[in-house]
Design a protein around this motif. Structure first.
Motif, mmCIF file in Angstrom:
data_model
loop_
_atom_site.group_PDB
_atom_site.id
_atom_site.type_symbol
_atom_site.label_atom_id
_atom_site.label_comp_id
_atom_site.label_asym_id
_atom_site.label_seq_id
_atom_site.Cartn_x
_atom_site.Cartn_y
_atom_site.Cartn_z
ATOM 1 N N LEU A 106 72.276 13.987 93.488
ATOM 2 C CA LEU A 106 72.346 14.436 94.883
ATOM 3 C C LEU A 106 73.798 14.367 95.341
ATOM 4 N N PRO A 107 74.214 15.247 96.246
ATOM 5 C CA PRO A 107 75.595 15.158 96.732
ATOM 6 C C PRO A 107 75.870 13.769 97.320
ATOM 7 N N GLN A 108 76.960 13.168 96.870
ATOM 8 C CA GLN A 108 77.360 11.842 97.332
ATOM 9 C C GLN A 108 78.247 11.986 98.572
ATOM 10 N N ASP A 109 78.785 10.878 99.057
ATOM 11 C CA ASP A 109 79.593 10.905 100.284
ATOM 12 C C ASP A 109 80.766 11.873 100.209
ATOM 13 N N ASP A 110 81.290 12.103 98.992
ATOM 14 C CA ASP A 110 82.430 13.016 98.835
ATOM 15 C C ASP A 110 81.998 14.474 98.677
ATOM 16 N N GLY A 111 80.685 14.727 98.741
ATOM 17 C CA GLY A 111 80.166 16.089 98.635
ATOM 18 C C GLY A 111 79.849 16.531 97.222
ATOM 19 N N PHE A 112 80.191 15.711 96.225
ATOM 20 C CA PHE A 112 79.967 16.055 94.818
ATOM 21 C C PHE A 112 78.775 15.298 94.238
ATOM 22 N N SER A 113 78.120 15.912 93.268
ATOM 23 C CA SER A 113 77.184 15.202 92.403
ATOM 24 C C SER A 113 78.013 14.301 91.488
ATOM 25 N N HIS A 114 77.548 13.097 91.258
ATOM 26 C CA HIS A 114 78.240 12.181 90.346
ATOM 27 C C HIS A 114 77.473 12.045 89.035
ATOM 28 N N ALA A 115 76.611 13.032 88.743
ATOM 29 C CA ALA A 115 75.819 12.995 87.518
ATOM 30 C C ALA A 115 75.681 14.395 86.945
ATOM 31 N N VAL A 116 75.452 14.408 85.644
ATOM 32 C CA VAL A 116 75.231 15.660 84.939
ATOM 33 C C VAL A 116 74.242 15.382 83.804
ATOM 34 N N ASP A 117 73.372 16.347 83.534
ATOM 35 C CA ASP A 117 72.467 16.266 82.388
ATOM 36 C C ASP A 117 72.934 17.270 81.352
ATOM 37 N N LEU A 118 73.081 16.788 80.122
ATOM 38 C CA LEU A 118 73.503 17.638 79.004
ATOM 39 C C LEU A 118 72.388 17.699 77.974
ATOM 40 N N TRP A 119 72.116 18.892 77.491
ATOM 41 C CA TRP A 119 71.065 19.100 76.509
ATOM 42 C C TRP A 119 71.674 19.599 75.211
ATOM 43 N N PRO A 120 71.478 18.869 74.110
ATOM 44 C CA PRO A 120 71.966 19.373 72.822
ATOM 45 C C PRO A 120 71.313 20.712 72.494
ATOM 46 N N TRP A 121 72.079 21.580 71.873
ATOM 47 C CA TRP A 121 71.596 22.914 71.496
ATOM 48 C C TRP A 121 71.739 23.038 69.991
ATOM 49 N N VAL A 122 70.625 22.875 69.279
ATOM 50 C CA VAL A 122 70.633 22.835 67.818
ATOM 51 C C VAL A 122 69.732 23.934 67.279
ATOM 52 N N ASN A 123 70.315 24.820 66.496
ATOM 53 C CA ASN A 123 69.561 25.929 65.903
ATOM 54 C C ASN A 123 68.772 26.712 66.955
ATOM 55 N N GLY A 124 69.404 26.958 68.090
ATOM 56 C CA GLY A 124 68.793 27.764 69.129
ATOM 57 C C GLY A 124 67.706 27.083 69.930
ATOM 58 N N ASP A 125 67.688 25.746 69.910
ATOM 59 C CA ASP A 125 66.640 25.026 70.630
ATOM 60 C C ASP A 125 67.165 23.661 71.086
ATOM 61 N N ILE A 126 66.461 23.049 72.015
ATOM 62 C CA ILE A 126 66.782 21.702 72.480
ATOM 63 C C ILE A 126 65.839 20.738 71.763
ATOM 64 N N PRO A 127 66.369 19.831 70.960
ATOM 65 C CA PRO A 127 65.522 18.905 70.185
ATOM 66 C C PRO A 127 65.042 17.722 71.035
ATOM 67 N N TRP A 128 64.138 17.979 71.978
ATOM 68 C CA TRP A 128 63.701 16.960 72.934
ATOM 69 C C TRP A 128 63.186 15.691 72.270
ATOM 70 N N ASN A 129 62.562 15.806 71.113
ATOM 71 C CA ASN A 129 61.953 14.643 70.460
ATOM 72 C C ASN A 129 62.868 13.943 69.466
ATOM 73 N N ASP A 130 64.133 14.337 69.420
ATOM 74 C CA ASP A 130 65.091 13.728 68.484
ATOM 75 C C ASP A 130 66.146 12.950 69.278
ATOM 76 N N PHE A 131 65.816 11.695 69.611
ATOM 77 C CA PHE A 131 66.712 10.880 70.425
ATOM 78 C C PHE A 131 68.063 10.678 69.742
ATOM 79 N N ASP A 132 68.083 10.688 68.414
ATOM 80 C CA ASP A 132 69.345 10.509 67.684
ATOM 81 C C ASP A 132 70.360 11.600 68.019
ATOM 82 N N VAL A 133 69.899 12.817 68.234
ATOM 83 C CA VAL A 133 70.812 13.910 68.601
ATOM 84 C C VAL A 133 71.387 13.649 69.989
#
Length: 138
Positions: free
Chosen positions: A64-91
């Motif tokens: 959510l926007p913080q006091d400075d107006g910016f989000s202080h978080a980001v979600d990154l999804w690995p992209w492996v062989n054209g897919d997101i390996p949701w069940n591979d925590f090691d990636v």
């Protein structure tokens, strides 16, 4: 191989704190895993829905926007062989290593949702959020 963020990923970095953006940009240059920016800033409605679905545990999210107006978080999804390996925590862990190394290199205080207490372990966490990275204020 050197990866680049897509236009969609770059657009999701809008309203994300500049320090966090710099870390993401450094990480994509050095990562051996391609990745997507899945989420940056969220509205209250989006956050409420994420809590309802169980993919987030708090309405006090750094997405959510913080006091400075910016989000202080980001979600990154690995992209492996054209897919997101949701069940591979090691990636997700390998991507986290790249992000955390980039943050250290740039002097940015950050934590990963797979190691909230920053003790180097994920097996002691009550809620694992492998895609999540956030700035830590001191």
């Amino acid at each position: 191989m050197v990866f680049k963020l897509s236009q969609t990923s770059l657009s999701r970095l809008k309203q994300v704190h500049p320090q966090l953006c710099i870390v993401v940009m450094r990480a994509i240059q050095t990562s051996e895993i391609d990745f997507i920016v899945g989420a940056g800033v969220r509205t209250l409605e989006e956050q409420r829905e994420n809590v309802r679905q169980g993919v987030s545990k708090t309405m006090n999210s750094k997405h959510l926007p913080q006091d400075d107006g910016f989000s202080h978080a980001v979600d990154l999804w690995p992209w492996v062989n054209g897919d997101i390996p949701w069940n591979d925590f090691d990636v997700f862990k390998r991507l986290a290593d790249v992000m955390l190394n980039s943050a250290r290199e740039l002097g940015v205080n950050m934590r990963w949702g797979g190691d909230w207490n920053r003790n180097g372990r994920s097996d002691d966490e009550r809620f694992l959020d492998g895609p999540h990275f956030e700035l830590v204020t001191v």
